[in-house]
Design a protein around this motif. Structure first.
Motif, short mmCIF file in Angstrom:
data_model
loop_
_atom_site.label_atom_id
_atom_site.label_comp_id
_atom_site.label_asym_id
_atom_site.label_seq_id
_atom_site.Cartn_x
_atom_site.Cartn_y
_atom_site.Cartn_z
N GLU A 296 9.35 7.73 -24.41
CA GLU A 296 8.03 7.10 -24.33
C GLU A 296 7.84 6.20 -23.11
N PRO A 297 8.74 5.26 -22.79
CA PRO A 297 8.49 4.40 -21.63
C PRO A 297 8.40 5.17 -20.32
N PHE A 298 9.25 6.19 -20.15
CA PHE A 298 9.23 6.97 -18.93
C PHE A 298 7.93 7.76 -18.80
N LYS A 299 7.47 8.29 -19.93
CA LYS A 299 6.22 9.05 -19.91
C LYS A 299 5.06 8.18 -19.46
N GLY A 300 4.96 6.97 -20.01
CA GLY A 300 3.85 6.09 -19.66
C GLY A 300 3.85 5.72 -18.20
N LEU A 301 5.03 5.40 -17.66
CA LEU A 301 5.11 5.01 -16.25
C LEU A 301 4.81 6.19 -15.34
N ALA A 302 5.37 7.36 -15.67
CA ALA A 302 5.14 8.55 -14.84
C ALA A 302 3.68 8.97 -14.89
N LEU A 303 3.04 8.82 -16.04
CA LEU A 303 1.61 9.12 -16.13
C LEU A 303 0.81 8.15 -15.27
N GLY A 304 1.25 6.89 -15.22
CA GLY A 304 0.60 5.92 -14.35
C GLY A 304 0.70 6.33 -12.89
N VAL A 305 1.85 6.87 -12.48
CA VAL A 305 2.01 7.36 -11.11
C VAL A 305 1.02 8.49 -10.83
N PHE A 306 0.88 9.39 -11.79
CA PHE A 306 -0.09 10.49 -11.62
C PHE A 306 -1.51 9.95 -11.43
N LEU A 307 -1.88 8.97 -12.23
CA LEU A 307 -3.23 8.42 -12.12
C LEU A 307 -3.44 7.70 -10.79
N ILE A 308 -2.38 7.06 -10.29
CA ILE A 308 -2.48 6.42 -8.98
C ILE A 308 -2.72 7.47 -7.90
N THR B 21 0.84 -1.20 0.00
CA THR B 21 0.00 0.00 0.00
C THR B 21 0.88 1.25 0.00
N ILE B 22 0.26 2.38 -0.23
CA ILE B 22 0.93 3.69 -0.17
C ILE B 22 0.18 4.52 0.86
N THR B 23 0.83 4.80 1.97
CA THR B 23 0.15 5.53 3.05
C THR B 23 0.39 7.03 2.99
N ASP B 24 1.38 7.45 2.23
CA ASP B 24 1.68 8.89 2.13
C ASP B 24 1.63 9.30 0.66
N SER B 25 0.51 9.87 0.26
CA SER B 25 0.35 10.26 -1.14
C SER B 25 1.28 11.42 -1.52
N ASP B 26 1.66 12.25 -0.53
CA ASP B 26 2.54 13.38 -0.83
C ASP B 26 3.93 12.91 -1.28
N ALA B 27 4.33 11.69 -0.85
CA ALA B 27 5.67 11.21 -1.17
C ALA B 27 5.84 10.92 -2.65
N ILE B 28 4.78 10.51 -3.32
CA ILE B 28 4.91 10.19 -4.74
C ILE B 28 4.36 11.30 -5.64
N GLU B 29 3.87 12.37 -5.04
CA GLU B 29 3.31 13.46 -5.85
C GLU B 29 4.33 14.10 -6.78
N PRO B 30 5.61 14.29 -6.35
CA PRO B 30 6.59 14.86 -7.30
C PRO B 30 6.76 14.00 -8.55
N TYR B 31 6.70 12.68 -8.39
CA TYR B 31 6.82 11.81 -9.57
C TYR B 31 5.62 11.99 -10.49
N ALA B 32 4.44 12.20 -9.90
CA ALA B 32 3.25 12.43 -10.71
C ALA B 32 3.38 13.73 -11.50
N GLU B 33 3.89 14.78 -10.85
CA GLU B 33 4.09 16.05 -11.55
C GLU B 33 5.11 15.90 -12.68
N PHE B 34 6.13 15.10 -12.44
CA PHE B 34 7.12 14.87 -13.49
C PHE B 34 6.50 14.11 -14.66
N GLY B 35 5.56 13.23 -14.35
CA GLY B 35 4.85 12.51 -15.42
C GLY B 35 4.09 13.46 -16.32
N ILE B 36 3.42 14.44 -15.73
CA ILE B 36 2.68 15.42 -16.53
C ILE B 36 3.64 16.25 -17.38
N ILE B 37 4.80 16.60 -16.80
CA ILE B 37 5.79 17.37 -17.56
C ILE B 37 6.28 16.57 -18.77
#
Length: 590
Positions: free
Chosen positions: A278-290, A64-80
């Motif tokens: 391309e592979p990095f974009k897809g994975l980072a976008l997945g982090v954002f969606l999570i 599980t992921i108990t701290d959503s703030d910890a992965i938020e920077p990766y989500a922002e990088f996915g959008i970038i």
């Protein structure tokens, strides 16, 4: 010894990579977009899902992921990275061609949607300044989800891209406006906005100039090393530097990412960069969606489901209607306007940023922001379903318009060959008929394909061949032959059976997936069924054998022998009385 799995970084990475490894293949198998899978994983493993049970069941910590703030920077990088790849697909010429849509429909959509949503909230009891903030926040649409689903080349994709570009540029003025509306706002807010815009314009201009001068040389040096790692490092350096540059002067970092993509798209290294990113974009976008899924608390939804349902439906309806009407006024087709309106009806990931700015400016309370954050998360979750709904609506709208409009007499199948399906196979057949001056008419259900073919002067009719009334209107009894090229084996058999029952003497040639499908088509009444796998294999074999130096006569004889062998198999599978001709030039033998 310290257990590495107790480190939250390793634990969260295990969850994310495990989700990617399971979700993408599983959903691809059932032809479902993995976007839904990532969102559901976020709901399941987030702090409001299984993460809330970690204290009671400690073993859940590792899944599980108990701290959503910890992965938020990766989500922002996915959008970038997403905006960077979108920039790679564009060009300055294309952007210039969209200027009327960007500053016309894009500006009108944002302002009109915000005005209507804000007025509705104001009448519901929200104070005026808070209603303005909420209206602007909810009027935004999701770049991260909409563009991957719509693309940027279709009519819907071009319309969506234009409106989303304006929204991305408008985020900074919106945040400054909310600051100006704050109860404690000072007189310096307007001056700050002016300074930010001035610095932003200067930064963008400097990036364009330096990018054209520096990037080709930098990528040329990286290419000479023939090291993919160095090329990837250079690409990431460019996108991160550009994002930091725009963020440092108060603009959104995604503006810098988009500009970086546009600049590289003008160089000869565009294709290589796209492949590496391309592979990095897809994975980072997945982090954002999570992270979006983790923001959904099912208990809150259960407690306030009526209010949330009304809010979600209200926002979706207002935006869909506004976008659809504005695109119609701008000259878009009914189907395109409807599909774009429904697709872009959900709020955006940037809605969460604007909501946070509204709370900071004391325009709305934190509890109000939390309610609309859940509405936004729900909207993002159902965006793939809205895309499907919009596409279905557009199809029905265009079909009704086609039914209402009489078919041009020049397009009726009077002494013509009729081609069902104008894809790659149908287009080649049409070219061959044209080369031999044989009249034909094509029937296609993809309106974009139809419009493009008509511009090229191809006699083509828009319609769904699965509908009997269209077959009636084509007057197939007056046709010379019917060719079925669509890649739908069930529909092909149904059409052959139906047309053969109406016009028994009509020559019907159908594309078959394999020998079993060919036998089924023959039983339904096809004159000729061509198994595509068989014919392509025989042609490849012929080319290979000739290249290996085997005499052409022996090769042709063996090819005919193999084809005859396949004839016998089709006869056995189809229980046919006589051997079918696999090529129109061959006579069926008993």
């Amino acid at each position: 010894m310290h257990n590495p799995l107790d480190n939250p970084v390793f634990s969260d990475a295990l969850v994310i990579l495990g989700a990617a490894g399971i979700i993408i293949p599983a959903f691809a198998r059932f032809r479902i977009t993995p976007i839904i899978g990532f969102l559901l994983i976020g709901i399941l493993v987030g702090p409001s899902g299984l993460g809330s049970l970690v204290d009671e069941y400690p073993w859940l910590y590792h899944i599980t992921i108990t701290d959503s703030d910890a992965i938020e920077p990766y989500a922002e990088f996915g959008i970038i990275l997403l905006l960077f790849t979108i920039g790679l697909e564009l060009s300055f010429k294309r952007l210039w061609s969209l200027r009327k849509l960007v500053f016309g429909v894009g500006a009108a959509e944002l302002l009109l949607s915000a005005l209507i949503i804000g007025a509705a909230l104001n009448m519901a009891g929200q104070n005026s300044s808070g209603a303005i903030g909420l209206g602007l926040a909810l009027a935004l649409s999701s770049t991260a989800l909409v563009l991957p689903m719509s693309g940027t080349t279709s009519p819907v994709g071009r319309a969506a891209l234009a409106m989303l570009l304006f929204e991305d540029v408008a985020i900074v003025p919106i945040i400054f406006l909310l600051g100006a509306l704050a109860p404690m706002a000072g007189a310096a807010t307007g001056a700050n906005l002016g300074m930010t815009l001035l610095l932003g314009v200067a930064t963008v201009a400097a990036m364009l100039v330096l990018g054209r001068l520096v990037l080709p040389r930098m990528f040329a040096q990286a290419a000479r090393t023939k090291s993919p790692e160095l090329f990837l490092a250079a690409s990431l350096l460019v996108v991160i530097t550009a994002s930091l540059a725009t963020a440092s002067v108060g603009l959104s970092p995604i503006v810098g990412a988009l500009l970086a993509g546009l600049i590289i798209a003008e160089t000869e290294y565009r294709g290589e960069v796209e492949i590496l990113i391309e592979p990095f974009k897809g994975l980072a976008l997945g982090v954002f969606l999570i992270t979006v899924g983790m923001s959904i608390d099912l208990r809150v939804i259960a407690a306030y489901w009526q209010e949330l349902a009304i809010a979600v439906v209200g926002v979706l309806l207002i935006k869909a209607v506004v976008i659809g009407l504005l695109l119609r006024v701008a000259g878009a087709r009914r189907g395109t306007a409807a599909e774009a309106g429904v697709l872009m009806a959900s709020p955006s990931e940037t809605t969460l940023i604007v909501l946070a700015a509204a709370v900071q400016a004391q325009l709305i309370q934190a509890s109000t922001a939390q309610f609309w954050q859940i509405v936004t998360a729900i909207g993002l979750t159902i965006t793939p379903l809205l895309a499907k709904l919009g596409h279905t609506m557009a199809r029905h709208i265009e079909m009704r318009a086609s039914d209402a409009a009489p078919i041009d007499q020049s397009d009726i199948a009077n002494d013509r060959t009729v081609i069902f399906g104008y894809g790659r196979v149908g287009e080649i057949i049409a070219d061959m008929l044209k080369a031999h001056e044989q009249p034909f008419v094509a029937v296609e259900s993809n309106v974009d394909v139809v419009m493009g073919a008509r511009r090229a002067g191809v006699p083509i009719v828009f319609g769904d061949v699965a509908r009997p009334e269209l077959l009636d209107r084509l007057r197939l009894g007056h046709a010379r032959a019917l060719i079925l090229t669509m890649d739908d084996p069930v529909l092909a058999v149904q059409i052959v059976r139906r047309v053969h029952g109406w016009v028994p003497d009509l020559t019907i040639i159908a594309r078959a997936r394999d020998t079993a499908h060919a036998a089924e088509l023959y039983r339904a009444g096809a004159t000729l069924a061509v198994p595509e796998a068989l014919e392509s294999s025989l042609q490849l074999s012929e080319a290979l054998l000739v290249d290996l130096g085997i005499a052409m006569g022996h090769v042709i004889a063996s090819i005919h022998g193999k084809r005859d062998e396949m004839r016998k198999r089709i006869m056995e599978e189809g229980e046919l009385a006589e051997k079918p001709a696999l090529r129109s030039g061959e006579v069926a033998a008993g």
